[in-house]
Design an enzyme around this catalytic site. Structure first.
Site, PDB file in Angstrom:
ATOM      1  N   ARG A 107       0.856  -1.204   0.000  1.00 21.93           N
ATOM      2  CA  ARG A 107       0.000   0.000   0.000  1.00 21.93           C
ATOM      3  C   ARG A 107       0.875   1.230   0.000  1.00 21.93           C
ATOM      4  O   ARG A 107       1.805   1.340   0.802  1.00 21.93           O
ATOM      5  CB  ARG A 107      -0.826   0.065   1.289  1.00 21.93           C
ATOM      6  CG  ARG A 107      -1.978  -0.834   1.363  1.00 21.93           C
ATOM      7  CD  ARG A 107      -3.033  -0.378   2.346  1.00 21.93           C
ATOM      8  NE  ARG A 107      -2.561   0.110   3.634  1.00 21.93           N
ATOM      9  CZ  ARG A 107      -3.352   0.587   4.569  1.00 21.93           C
ATOM     10  NH1 ARG A 107      -4.650   0.684   4.357  1.00 21.93           N
ATOM     11  NH2 ARG A 107      -2.876   0.990   5.725  1.00 21.93           N
ATOM     12  N   THR A 111      -1.577   7.441  -0.740  1.00 21.96           N
ATOM     13  CA  THR A 111      -2.829   7.223  -1.491  1.00 21.96           C
ATOM     14  C   THR A 111      -3.604   6.020  -0.949  1.00 21.96           C
ATOM     15  O   THR A 111      -4.791   5.868  -1.255  1.00 21.96           O
ATOM     16  CB  THR A 111      -2.527   6.931  -2.970  1.00 21.96           C
ATOM     17  OG1 THR A 111      -1.758   5.713  -3.038  1.00 21.96           O
ATOM     18  CG2 THR A 111      -1.725   8.056  -3.608  1.00 21.96           C
ATOM     19  N   ASP A 203       0.386  -2.513  12.243  1.00 19.89           N
ATOM     20  CA  ASP A 203       0.886  -2.945  10.930  1.00 19.89           C
ATOM     21  C   ASP A 203       1.281  -4.420  11.017  1.00 19.89           C
ATOM     22  O   ASP A 203       2.276  -4.782  11.654  1.00 19.89           O
ATOM     23  CB  ASP A 203       2.088  -2.084  10.525  1.00 19.89           C
ATOM     24  CG  ASP A 203       2.514  -2.371   9.090  1.00 19.89           C
ATOM     25  OD1 ASP A 203       2.550  -1.430   8.292  1.00 19.89           O
ATOM     26  OD2 ASP A 203       2.803  -3.553   8.776  1.00 19.89           O
ATOM     27  N   ASP A 206       4.891  -5.401   9.809  1.00 20.24           N
ATOM     28  CA  ASP A 206       5.944  -4.957  10.738  1.00 20.24           C
ATOM     29  C   ASP A 206       5.923  -5.765  12.036  1.00 20.24           C
ATOM     30  O   ASP A 206       6.973  -6.121  12.570  1.00 20.24           O
ATOM     31  CB  ASP A 206       5.761  -3.466  11.068  1.00 20.24           C
ATOM     32  CG  ASP A 206       6.207  -2.578   9.925  1.00 20.24           C
ATOM     33  OD1 ASP A 206       6.956  -3.062   9.048  1.00 20.24           O
ATOM     34  OD2 ASP A 206       5.806  -1.397   9.898  1.00 20.24           O
TER      35      ASP A 206
HETATM   36  C1  PRP Z   1      -1.086  -4.505   4.666  1.00 17.07           C
HETATM   37  C2  PRP Z   1      -1.862  -5.790   4.773  1.00 17.07           C
HETATM   38  C3  PRP Z   1      -2.685  -5.775   3.511  1.00 17.07           C
HETATM   39  C4  PRP Z   1      -2.962  -4.317   3.329  1.00 17.07           C
HETATM   40  C5  PRP Z   1      -4.386  -4.059   3.768  1.00 17.07           C
HETATM   41  O1  PRP Z   1      -0.001  -4.657   3.827  1.00 17.07           O
HETATM   42  O2  PRP Z   1      -1.062  -6.932   4.917  1.00 17.07           O
HETATM   43  O3  PRP Z   1      -2.000  -6.310   2.383  1.00 17.07           O
HETATM   44  O4  PRP Z   1      -2.056  -3.601   4.160  1.00 17.07           O
HETATM   45  O5  PRP Z   1      -4.759  -2.750   3.524  1.00 17.07           O
HETATM   46  P1  PRP Z   1      -5.902  -2.353   2.496  1.00 17.07           P
HETATM   47  O6  PRP Z   1      -7.066  -3.253   2.743  1.00 17.07           O
HETATM   48  O7  PRP Z   1      -6.187  -0.915   2.851  1.00 17.07           O
HETATM   49  O8  PRP Z   1      -5.355  -2.477   1.108  1.00 17.07           O
HETATM   50  P2  PRP Z   1       1.112  -3.510   3.629  1.00 17.07           P
HETATM   51  O9  PRP Z   1       0.807  -2.698   2.410  1.00 17.07           O
HETATM   52  O10 PRP Z   1       1.300  -2.762   4.908  1.00 17.07           O
HETATM   53  O11 PRP Z   1       2.404  -4.342   3.240  1.00 17.07           O
HETATM   54  P3  PRP Z   1       3.337  -5.303   4.137  1.00 17.07           P
HETATM   55  O12 PRP Z   1       2.595  -6.589   4.366  1.00 17.07           O
HETATM   56  O13 PRP Z   1       4.538  -5.487   3.277  1.00 17.07           O
HETATM   57  O14 PRP Z   1       3.648  -4.598   5.427  1.00 17.07           O
HETATM   58  N1  URA Z   2      -2.508  -2.856   7.096  1.00 16.18           N
HETATM   59  C1  URA Z   2      -2.127  -3.260   8.319  1.00 16.18           C
HETATM   60  O1  URA Z   2      -1.100  -3.956   8.452  1.00 16.18           O
HETATM   61  N2  URA Z   2      -2.842  -2.886   9.378  1.00 16.18           N
HETATM   62  C2  URA Z   2      -3.955  -2.131   9.278  1.00 16.18           C
HETATM   63  O2  URA Z   2      -4.580  -1.820  10.297  1.00 16.18           O
HETATM   64  C3  URA Z   2      -4.356  -1.717   7.994  1.00 16.18           C
HETATM   65  C4  URA Z   2      -3.627  -2.100   6.915  1.00 16.18           C
END
Ligand code: PRP
Ligand code: URA
Length: 212
Positions: A107, A111, A203, A206
């Site tokens: 994400r 945006t 997150d 993380d």
């Molecule tokens: C997180 C999560 C989803 C997304 C959800 O990933 O694991 O993929 O956000 O958010 P959304 O429903 O608003 O799209 P992130 O982009 O943080 O990536 P990561 O797993 O690499 O930390």
């Molecule tokens: N992605 C995450 O990892 N946590 C949230 O709460 C939303 C998006």
């Protein structure tokens, strides 16, 4: 026509509640976080696999012939990188014959839109039960996009499994993908202005990998 709410299943189980509490606690370290994700994924895998198609086979016990069962379709797990990776071993514990594909989505923090950076899935997706894994369904952008990619590659029978779902995320995914079922361990209140789920767990990527 399917009522979209019929396609959202919130799993109610005492051990899910215990483990979601561990995930939500900000003091939980990555090691305990990963272990709780794996236990939750195991329970969700049992629920998800209730709809796998089976076929009869004849086998012999040490005493006589009898009828047994085996899977009648390939199962493909597709974790969304990174955070979905934490759910894979719980699912493989229950469905060891599953294949594993990967979708890399991130994400954009401003945006909130997902961009793809990796895609690899097995062939014959159209004949498989595809289980998309991502712990967080927030705005729904990542899940909706991942489902688009899977459908473009031929997937027809798809279940999306997450740990925490938001109302807006569920609405978005089921509106854009009315033939996809969502299975979740928790249904939280809302998103904050940065697109994080409240109360949520922060997150997920993380916290799983200790990159806070
Ligand atoms: C997180 C999560 C989803 C997304 C959800 O990933 O694991 O993929 O956000 O958010 P959304 O429903 O608003 O799209 P992130 O982009 O943080 O990536 P990561 O797993 O690499 O930390
Ligand atoms: N992605 C995450 O990892 N946590 C949230 O709460 C939303 C998006």
């Amino acid at each position: 026509m399917t009522n979209i709410i019929d396609n959202f299943q919130l799993i109610d189980h005492p051990l899910l509640k215990r483990d979601m509490t561990i995930l939500r606690n900000k003091n939980t370290e990555p090691e305990s976080f990963r272990a709780a994700v794996k236990r939750i994924a195991t329970i969700l895998a049992v629920e998800t696999s209730k709809e796998i198609s089976m076929t009869n086979i004849e086998i012999e016990t040490p005493l006589e012939k009898t009828i047994g069962f085996e899977l009648n379709q390939d199962v493909v797990l597709v974790p969304v990188l990174r955070a979905g990776l934490g759910m894979v071993s719980g699912f493989l514990g229950v469905i060891p014959e599953a294949k594993v594909g990967h979708i890399g989505l991130q994400r954009d923090e401003t945006t909130l839109l997902p961009t793809e950076y990796y895609y690899k899935t097995p062939k014959n997706l159209e004949k498989s039960k595809v289980i998309l894994l991502d712990p967080m369904l927030a705005t729904g952008g990542s899940a909706a996009e991942a489902l688009n990619y899977l459908k473009k590659r031929g997937a027809l029978d798809i279940v999306f499994v997450c740990l925490v779902a938001s109302p807006i995320g569920v609405q978005k995914v089921l509106t854009m993908h009315p033939n996809v079922k969502i299975i979740a361990a928790a249904y939280d209140r809302e998103l904050n202005e940065k697109g994080y789920i409240l109360p949520g767990l922060g997150d997920a990527g993380d916290r799983t990998f200790g990159t806070l």
